[in-house]
Design an enzyme around this catalytic site. Structure first.
Site, PDB file in Angstrom:
ATOM      1  N   PRO A   2       0.838  -1.208   0.000  1.00 58.74           N
ATOM      2  CA  PRO A   2       0.000   0.000   0.000  1.00 58.74           C
ATOM      3  C   PRO A   2       0.870   1.255   0.000  1.00 58.74           C
ATOM      4  CG  PRO A   2      -0.594  -1.508   1.796  1.00 58.74           C
ATOM      5  CD  PRO A   2       0.705  -1.977   1.227  1.00 58.74           C
ATOM      6  N   GLU A   3       0.621   2.117  -0.981  1.00 62.92           N
ATOM      7  CA  GLU A   3       1.337   3.383  -1.062  1.00 62.92           C
ATOM      8  C   GLU A   3       0.377   4.505  -0.663  1.00 62.92           C
ATOM      9  OE1 GLU A   3       4.448   3.643  -1.680  1.00 62.92           O
ATOM     10  OE2 GLU A   3       4.990   1.730  -2.587  1.00 62.92           O
TER      11      GLU A   3
END
Ligand code: ZN
Length: 286
Positions: A2-3
């Site tokens: 997850p960014e």
């Protein structure tokens, strides 16, 4: 992994339901990256004041329950493969769900197979529901973060000032996250392509015009990813397919050996600090 866009999409998917929710119980599974840092029972009865984001962290300030409990909140990180969502039905937490916050609005669970994620108590100064952790581990984790890419103060001049004197390649300077947050591996490749900058270019030697282009490209790429994520929210929740949605739009990321959509040349891959970088030698220059 997850960014920033995925974390922001996660935030948007839970904030309405969580804001004002009263905590009924807290259940911890296997240890996460760091210990919770408070007794779970001290959270019971308190309300979630808001859900905010800084970099890839989510911050949930809690009301002070009539000032009986210390002022503070919970800092969450999704780690390498974590996701956050509400439990449906009465099923018990699964083997990968190591944190549950049961509230009067539903049970929020952190699903984190690799357990690089974290939920950490943060003390905060008592000056309103929106204030951030001020001491301890939570504050320390936030202290090293660079500016938010959508902060109006972030522009080419800001970027250039933060890159000055750095001799590392620009790709690695971006990944470090201390100049600007949110530019993970995928988005660094994409933003450098869009700005026409070779990922191996020395960070400190990128001129004002190119810094301006890069700042604009970072914002544009993250904005597109955010919108792509918004359309696949449901898939992301149960299958963390967020990056998959953006990949359909990627110009160079994961396209080694394929034709560049802009110049028709061949997209190349190289390793920088053990991470794959994708770029087009026909479109990107040092
Ligand atoms: Zn090209």
């Amino acid at each position: 992994m997850p960014e920033l866009p995925e974390v922001e999409v996660t935030r948007l998917s839970v904030v309405e339901r969580l804001r004002g929710a009263r905590i009924a119980s807290v259940t911890l599974g296997k240890p996460l990256r760091w210990p919770l840092g408070c007794k779970p029972e001290t959270l019971i009865g308190r309300r979630v004041a808001d859900v905010l984001r800084r970099g890839k962290y989510l911050w949930m300030p809690l009301d002070d329950a009539g000032s009986i409990a210390p002022a503070g909140g919970l800092l969450l990180h999704l780690g390498m493969s974590g996701s956050l969502g509400f439990a449906e039905g009465d099923a018990a937490p699964g083997p990968w769900q190591h944190f549950e916050l049961a509230t009067d609005r539903g049970r929020l669970r952190l699903t984190d197979p690799r357990r690089f994620g974290a939920v950490v108590w943060g003390d905060r100064a008592a000056d309103g529901p929106g204030s951030w952790p001020s001491t301890g581990r939570a504050a320390a984790l936030l202290a090293t973060l660079g500016i938010e890419p959508f902060d109006p103060a972030f522009d080419g001049a800001w970027l250039r000032a933060r890159l000055r004197g750095r001799r590392v390649p620009i790709k690695q300077a971006l990944l470090a996250g201390d100049a600007v947050v949110g530019v993970g591996n995928i988005y660094a490749s994409e933003a450098l392509f869009e700005a026409g900058i070779d990922p191996r270019a020395e960070a400190g030697r990128i001129g004002p015009l190119r810094c301006e282009r890069l700042a604009a490209a970072i914002r544009a790429v993250l904005g597109r990813a955010l919108r792509a994520g918004g359309t696949t929210l449901r898939d992301f929740r149960d299958a963390h397919g967020m990056n998959g949605a953006f990949q359909h739009e990627a110009q160079v990321y994961d396209r080694e050996g394929q034709r560049c959509r802009r110049c028709g040349g061949v997209v190349r891959r190289l390793l920088q600090g053990q991470r794959s970088t994708y770029f087009c030698p026909g479109c990107q220059f040092r």
